[in-house]
Design a protein around this motif. Structure first.
Motif, PDB file in Angstrom:
ATOM      1  N   ASN A  80      -0.743  -5.311   2.623  1.00 51.30           N
ATOM      2  CA  ASN A  80      -1.344  -4.312   3.498  1.00 51.30           C
ATOM      3  C   ASN A  80      -0.619  -4.292   4.830  1.00 51.30           C
ATOM      4  O   ASN A  80      -0.628  -5.277   5.571  1.00 51.30           O
ATOM      5  CB  ASN A  80      -2.829  -4.644   3.729  1.00 51.30           C
ATOM      6  CG  ASN A  80      -3.527  -3.587   4.564  1.00 51.30           C
ATOM      7  OD1 ASN A  80      -3.298  -2.391   4.390  1.00 51.30           O
ATOM      8  ND2 ASN A  80      -4.387  -4.022   5.474  1.00 51.30           N
ATOM      9  N   LEU A  86      -0.964  -8.377  -3.179  1.00 47.91           N
ATOM     10  CA  LEU A  86      -1.122  -7.107  -2.472  1.00 47.91           C
ATOM     11  C   LEU A  86      -0.499  -7.218  -1.083  1.00 47.91           C
ATOM     12  O   LEU A  86      -0.434  -8.315  -0.516  1.00 47.91           O
ATOM     13  CB  LEU A  86      -2.601  -6.750  -2.340  1.00 47.91           C
ATOM     14  CG  LEU A  86      -3.407  -6.601  -3.631  1.00 47.91           C
ATOM     15  CD1 LEU A  86      -4.882  -6.382  -3.303  1.00 47.91           C
ATOM     16  CD2 LEU A  86      -2.872  -5.476  -4.493  1.00 47.91           C
ATOM     17  N   GLN A 139      -9.190   4.995   0.096  1.00 48.59           N
ATOM     18  CA  GLN A 139      -9.484   3.688  -0.499  1.00 48.59           C
ATOM     19  C   GLN A 139      -9.669   3.795  -2.019  1.00 48.59           C
ATOM     20  O   GLN A 139      -9.216   2.928  -2.778  1.00 48.59           O
ATOM     21  CB  GLN A 139     -10.737   3.084   0.145  1.00 48.59           C
ATOM     22  CG  GLN A 139     -10.624   2.898   1.652  1.00 48.59           C
ATOM     23  CD  GLN A 139      -9.480   1.987   2.069  1.00 48.59           C
ATOM     24  OE1 GLN A 139      -9.370   0.852   1.600  1.00 48.59           O
ATOM     25  NE2 GLN A 139      -8.613   2.470   2.958  1.00 48.59           N
ATOM     26  N   SER A 149       2.819   1.849   6.457  1.00 52.16           N
ATOM     27  CA  SER A 149       2.325   2.715   5.378  1.00 52.16           C
ATOM     28  C   SER A 149       1.420   3.837   5.883  1.00 52.16           C
ATOM     29  O   SER A 149       1.127   4.773   5.147  1.00 52.16           O
ATOM     30  CB  SER A 149       1.567   1.883   4.341  1.00 52.16           C
ATOM     31  OG  SER A 149       0.405   1.316   4.917  1.00 52.16           O
ATOM     32  N   MET A 175      -6.293   3.928  -3.577  1.00 55.73           N
ATOM     33  CA  MET A 175      -5.630   2.614  -3.585  1.00 55.73           C
ATOM     34  C   MET A 175      -6.127   1.762  -4.742  1.00 55.73           C
ATOM     35  O   MET A 175      -5.339   1.099  -5.434  1.00 55.73           O
ATOM     36  CB  MET A 175      -5.873   1.895  -2.250  1.00 55.73           C
ATOM     37  CG  MET A 175      -5.143   2.499  -1.075  1.00 55.73           C
ATOM     38  SD  MET A 175      -5.421   1.478   0.399  1.00 55.73           S
ATOM     39  CE  MET A 175      -5.267   2.731   1.669  1.00 55.73           C
ATOM     40  N   THR A 190       0.849  -1.186   0.000  1.00 62.32           N
ATOM     41  CA  THR A 190       0.000   0.000   0.000  1.00 62.32           C
ATOM     42  C   THR A 190       0.890   1.243   0.000  1.00 62.32           C
ATOM     43  O   THR A 190       1.887   1.298   0.727  1.00 62.32           O
ATOM     44  CB  THR A 190      -0.923   0.027   1.234  1.00 62.32           C
ATOM     45  OG1 THR A 190      -0.165  -0.325   2.394  1.00 62.32           O
ATOM     46  CG2 THR A 190      -2.074  -0.936   1.085  1.00 62.32           C
ATOM     47  N   MET A 211      -5.620  -0.740   4.115  1.00 63.23           N
ATOM     48  CA  MET A 211      -6.433  -1.122   2.965  1.00 63.23           C
ATOM     49  C   MET A 211      -7.575  -1.996   3.486  1.00 63.23           C
ATOM     50  O   MET A 211      -7.364  -3.128   3.916  1.00 63.23           O
ATOM     51  CB  MET A 211      -5.590  -1.882   1.927  1.00 63.23           C
ATOM     52  CG  MET A 211      -6.367  -2.261   0.693  1.00 63.23           C
ATOM     53  SD  MET A 211      -5.305  -2.669  -0.730  1.00 63.23           S
ATOM     54  CE  MET A 211      -4.164  -3.857  -0.008  1.00 63.23           C
TER      55      MET A 211
END
Length: 296
Positions: A135, A133, A113, A140, A116, A105, A144
């Motif tokens: 998260n 992905l 969101q 970060s 993203m 992320t 997410m």
């Protein structure tokens, strides 16, 4: 994306002058394959990606692909907070023969969101590689959400998520809302068994550098229906998992590898090597080694 049950987020071995040590990298890769790693993730957080320049990242991916020789999948960490830069790194990884990419992320610029979704969807449209992905709100500064992962899972080459939010509720919601082919991995070693108990697929691990076989035995016990044995092994491993994250990652795991004779060198600044913290780690490790964990 067939990552198996344990993907190892590999450390990057450094020589005394701070350069990447490729001889040590080869030895580390062979060690990991021999001790239960089902897939290899390079140039991630554990690989000290923030301190690696683009040339170094490409060199590591290229070298890992050459050494692994398709024995297990090699996944390249190519995500950044810059969408165009992430596309560039992803295309390089594809050209170098990586089997997939991991996209974190975006950090620091803190997209919402909707941002993203736009970020990951655009990168996915620029590559044929399967995407994992990643998260990790603790690094970060953004989470997410499950609904976002579920939406992104509908893109054909976004096939898995490494969930390091620490929330089993969120992981369970992702499992519930995605199709059977979408994989959910814990980004925290300590949640490997709890996540698998609610339908998850395994872990992208740091501890597997040093307890990979033991973790595989725990997973196999669970899959065989021996919940009591799996739970016992989880409890024995838990202090090791916690010790591996007792200082900024990958400081403790590099210390542990060096202690075991698997040389990986030190860490790059702004991280610093273990000081007196090593005494606490040693106590945990010595206590762990008193257990005969491996099943016959």
């Amino acid at each position: 994306m067939e990552l198996g049950q344990i993907g190892t987020a590999m450390v990057t071995p450094f020589a005394k002058n701070g350069a990447i040590d490729f001889d040590l990298t080869e030895k580390l890769i062979e060690h990991l394959i021999a001790t239960g790693t089902d897939s290899l993730i390079v140039c991630g957080t554990t690989g000290e990606s923030p301190t690696l320049n683009h040339v170094e990242k490409s060199a590591i991916v290229k070298y890992a692909v050459e050494i692994v020789r398709k024995r297990i999948p090699v996944i390249a960490g190519t995500g950044t907070f810059n969408t165009a830069e992430s596309v560039k790194l992803t295309k390089q990884a594809e050209q170098l023969g990586a089997d997939g990419v991991m996209l974190v992320t975006p950090y620091y610029n803190k997209p919402d969101q909707r941002g993203m979704v736009a970020h990951f969807a655009h990168i996915a449209s620029e590559t044929k590689l399967p995407i994992l992905l990643y998260n990790i709100p603790g690094r970060s500064a953004v989470n997410m959400q499950a609904e976002t992962v579920i939406e992104l899972s509908k893109i054909h080459n976004i096939r898995a998520v490494k969930e390091a939010s620490g929330s089993l509720d969120q992981m369970a919601a992702i499992i519930n809302g995605t199709d059977a082919g979408f994989k959910v991995y814990s980004g925290d070693d300590a949640l490997t068994l709890p996540l698998m108990a609610v339908g998850g697929d395994g872990v992208i691990s740091v501890a597997s550098h040093v307890v990979g076989l033991e973790m595989q035995q725990m997973i196999k016990a669970f899959q065989a229906g021996d919940i009591t044995e799996a739970a016992k092994m989880h409890r024995i491993l838990l202090p090791v998992f916690n010790a591996i994250f007792s200082a900024p990652n990958p400081v403790p795991v590099k210390y542990a590898l060096n202690k075991l004779g698997i040389e990986t060198g030190g860490v790059r600044m702004p991280l610093t090597d273990f000081g007196k913290e090593s005494e606490t780690f040693d106590a945990v490790w010595n206590a762990f080694k008193k257990h005969d964990m491996l099943l016959p």
